[in-house]
Design an enzyme around this catalytic site. Sequence first.
Site, PDB file in Angstrom:
ATOM      1  CG  ASP A 310      -1.966   1.066   1.173  1.00  0.00           C
ATOM      2  OD1 ASP A 310      -2.655   1.158   0.147  1.00  0.00           O
ATOM      3  OD2 ASP A 310      -2.092   1.823   2.155  1.00  0.00           O
ATOM      4  CD  GLU A 357      -1.947   2.641  -3.747  1.00  0.00           C
ATOM      5  OE1 GLU A 357      -2.071   3.393  -4.738  1.00  0.00           O
ATOM      6  OE2 GLU A 357      -1.632   3.052  -2.624  1.00  0.00           O
ATOM      7  CG  ASP A 411      -8.920   3.004  -0.911  1.00  0.00           C
ATOM      8  OD1 ASP A 411      -9.518   2.782   0.156  1.00  0.00           O
ATOM      9  OD2 ASP A 411      -7.686   3.116  -0.982  1.00  0.00           O
TER      10      ASP A 411
END
Length: 512
Positions: A310, A357, A411
Amino acid sequence: MSSLEPPTIHPLLADRAAGVLLHPTSLPSTDGAFGIGDLGPTARRFATWAADAGLRRWQMLPIGPVGDGDCPYSARSSFAIEPMLTSIADLVEDGYLPAAATRLGREDSARDDRGRASWRRVRRWKRPLLEAAFRGFQARRGRMGLRGAAYEDFRTRQADWLDDWCRYASAPDRLRGSSTDVDRDPTYHAFLQFILDRQWSRLRRHARERDLRLIGDLPIFCAPDSADVESRPDLFRLDRNGDPTVLTGVPPSDDPDDLSQSVWGETAVDHGQLWGHPHYKWPAHRSEDWAWWRSRVRTTLERFDLVRIDHFVGFHNAFEIPRDSSDPRTGRWGRTPGEELLASLTRELGALPFIAEDLGDRTTPVNHLRDRFGIVGMRILETAFFGTPVAGEELPHNHPRACAVYPASHDNDTVAGWYRAIDADTRRRFSAYAGPSAATDPADTMTRLAFTSPADTAIVQMQDLLGLGRRARMNRPGEPTGNWCWRMRRGEATARLARRLATLASTAERLG
């Protein structure tokens, strides 16, 4: 990096495969999985369903003990597993609890199958059962019954993080409303992690036997009130009182072509985000040869085959916001030694099993860092149809093989919700690219675009495989409440859906 071999992509990321994104908490209410999903029979049944559907990857969100707002990205430990993921059904099967432990009233069962997880319900119901299992284990451990020897071996193997976690979790100010004598016993928290380790290993074996590999998620930062920060304050930028001197976040965007709004939402983009995690004291990590990071990654890879990193941009530079500011616009970017860290991990692991990511962060230096270590990036199809050069990079025909494509991530809005919200021009571009089914079934259309993309890895949220609308969205960045609550209902993962996905996976040559 001259001492390293030329970067190669991890074999599992160079293998053309399809998968599903579903957090264990979103598994349905079956077999004693009350309040939230767990690691027991329901998870194993889902793994079997995924394999029958031709899916060879199961991606999850972080599985650490959830933080404020029950957020998995603000976990209270980078090493421990969330205790509420413990399967009561497996505890019954293993002899820790009586069969009656999984029985629920009809009204409770019906309430628990309405498409929403409830941390309040699961904590109220499960804590007494976990404590009862521990008391039974403790009473017999002197005779090394109920796997006492395996427990002692687990404590020895995981001592470098387990002791710190148990001290942290049993502290009176960390008990989140619980005040029982058992919960204040560090041994109880060691027992829970032992049980979770066993249940996780059983799930992973079950998945591997069906050629289903697990993808984890590693948040780059640690929560300020975590066991990580409490046990190793020397590794974080803290003042004498243990408070962060600067905080993490991202700035607002002033780029009219920035796609972040469709990734995160209008609030997060217009105002930026203040995450509030402390930054790392990088010289301290370097001085111990990245030992904490290497241990963190090793522990993660004991549970998962692949890992999504992330906020990968944080390995190149990180946004630093003054601790006394609530406005992300007051922050600045600071360089980070990610190249040194990744080189250290490569020397230990070889080809890195990482998905970066890198959404909104594909600058030349970040791309160079990612590619230099054979790490694959991400593509999000919901950002592909806005008619700008940046959006064009997300169109399937522009995908490199070395990436992972998603119609949407946790998200984003679901595809059905996204389609309802986009303007007429974006809808026209989507339909012109994807064909007439784009208007009648946008979620199924996006799944087909992902599966037929050149990208070696294609992952679709379970919500989009089910064609669900906006209410099923997992997270709204910038919104402090109402997140992480979507839950699949009983019976939604049907054999018919599995057959349809298996046919698509075969047609797209993703079955191996």
